[in-house]
Design an enzyme around this catalytic site. Structure first.
Site, PDB file in Angstrom:
ATOM      1  N   HIS A 192       4.823  62.056 -12.376  1.00 17.26           N
ATOM      2  CA  HIS A 192       5.354  60.824 -11.804  1.00 17.26           C
ATOM      3  C   HIS A 192       4.318  60.152 -10.762  1.00 17.26           C
ATOM      4  CE1 HIS A 192       8.183  58.487  -9.284  1.00 17.26           C
ATOM      5  NE2 HIS A 192       7.572  59.087  -8.156  1.00 17.26           N
ATOM      6  N   HIS A 197       2.865  56.059  -9.814  1.00 18.57           N
ATOM      7  CA  HIS A 197       2.134  55.503  -8.492  1.00 18.57           C
ATOM      8  C   HIS A 197       0.760  55.147  -8.606  1.00 18.57           C
ATOM      9  CE1 HIS A 197       5.771  55.842  -6.070  1.00 18.57           C
ATOM     10  NE2 HIS A 197       6.262  56.694  -6.478  1.00 18.57           N
ATOM     11  N   GLU A 238       9.521  51.644  -6.110  1.00 16.10           N
ATOM     12  CA  GLU A 238       9.806  52.769  -6.832  1.00 16.10           C
ATOM     13  C   GLU A 238      10.774  52.200  -8.176  1.00 16.10           C
ATOM     14  OE1 GLU A 238       9.419  56.033  -6.918  1.00 16.10           O
ATOM     15  OE2 GLU A 238       8.374  56.123  -4.893  1.00 16.10           O
ATOM     16  N   SER A 257       7.324  56.089 -14.745  1.00 15.77           N
ATOM     17  CA  SER A 257       7.005  57.735 -14.934  1.00 15.77           C
ATOM     18  C   SER A 257       8.159  58.379 -15.865  1.00 15.77           C
ATOM     19  CB  SER A 257       6.525  58.383 -13.532  1.00 15.77           C
ATOM     20  OG  SER A 257       7.706  58.271 -12.802  1.00 15.77           O
TER      21      SER A 257
HETATM   22 FE   LIG Z   1       7.882  57.780  -6.233  1.00 15.08          FE
END
Ligand SMILES: [Fe+2]
Length: 320
Positions: A192, A197, A238, A257
């Site tokens: 993730h 990110h 996000e 992700s």
């Molecule tokens: Fe996150």
């Protein structure tokens, strides 16, 4: 609701959900459908020991639990002592999981990710073959955008998370999800963080947007401000979508992700997509434990930055 998925992004540990003291006369806020103590947004409890949540695929696997605890302790120590990401000797099983998931994500990214994300990922040269060492990735980011990576033992309370970001440090986990279900994790993990990110941190505009949120979160002492900024971040950083050359592309790391959430976010008839309007975004609650069926589409990265600056001004969040 697809079962082959989703990376549930829980940057707010569940411990915070519990109201530990009566709220008395305090104004209440609602998050994830339940009332919360506003002060818990400002001074949230922090987990000092690891417990896998009920339903975590690693429960019952002693080797996994031991490994997860070791990495929790190592990363927590490195975070608190400000040592930077440790070099981790990944196991063959962890590498196998990385090699299984990352090509599937790559294929979806090429088709659906924002151009900004694709450019950044290419620049960072994260491969499908080896789990990257975050110490090296951090050094590369520092050269490009003056961002760096902070080792995180797991999900950090939102305000602590963004306090690091205010100092241009992005907290990232260093463990890998359980191998029984490689496309699912109930908590942020390397896949993730590293494939969602980290790449955009190579982009200067993105890094500035992020650090602006971090500074605003750090400065305010009001729970409702933290919640507003958290929702701004949730529906952009996000779980945001973005317009690019007349097409809607995936921008948010939580979507990027997740092999299930990418097509779901763009094509499912169950998802409500509407233009990113800050006043609506900051008053919209969400449930982080399921796939997101309400998303906002930003017109551009500079648009998000302008909106954020206006919001910070409106909330009157000033430097201390
Ligand atoms: Fe996150």
């Amino acid at each position: 609701m697809a079962d082959a998925d989703p990376v549930r992004d829980l940057h707010s540990p569940r411990a915070r959900r519990t109201l530990e003291r009566p709220m008395n006369e305090r104004p209440t806020l609602t998050e994830y459908g339940v009332p919360i103590d506003p002060q818990s947004m400002v001074t949230p409890p922090e987990a000092t020991a690891l417990e896998l949540e009920p339903g975590h695929p690693g429960n019952g696997d002693e080797d996994y639990i031991r490994r997860r605890k070791d990495l929790f302790a190592l990363c927590r120590q490195h975070r608190l002592d400000r040592l930077g990401p440790p070099i981790v000797d990944y196991t063959p099983e962890e590498t196998r999981i990385w090699r299984e998931v990352s090509p599937k994500l790559d294929e979806l990214h090429v088709k659906h990710a924002s151009g900004m994300y694709l450019d950044a990922k290419r620049e960072l040269a994260i491969t499908q073959n080896e789990i990257p060492q975050l110490r090296h990735v951090s050094a590369r980011l520092a050269r490009e955008t003056n961002m760096h990576l902070v080792p995180a033992e797991g999900a950090l309370p939102y305000r602590i998370f963004y306090q690091y970001i205010a100092e241009r440090g992005f907290p990232v986990t260093q463990f890998i999800r359980h191998g029984s279900h490689p496309e699912f994790t109930p908590e942020p993990d390397m896949i993730h963080d590293c494939l969602g990110h980290v790449p955009p941190l190579m982009n200067h505009d993105y890094a500035e947007l992020l650090t602006l949120i971090g500074k605003a979160v750090s400065r305010t002492t009001r729970g409702e401000h933290v919640l507003a900024l958290k929702r701004f971040s949730w529906f952009s950083i996000e779980f945001g979508l973005i317009e690019e050359a007349g097409e809607t592309k995936v921008f948010g790391s939580g979507i990027l992700s997740s092999t299930g959430e990418i097509p779901y976010s763009l094509f499912s008839g169950d998802v409500k997509r509407e233009p990113f309007v800050t006043e609506t975004v900051i008053t919209t609650d969400y449930d982080p434990s399921r796939m997101q069926d309400h998303l906002f589409v930003a017109s551009s990265l500079p648009f998000l930055r302008r909106e954020l600056e206006a919001l910070v001004q409106r909330l009157d969040i000033r430097a201390a």
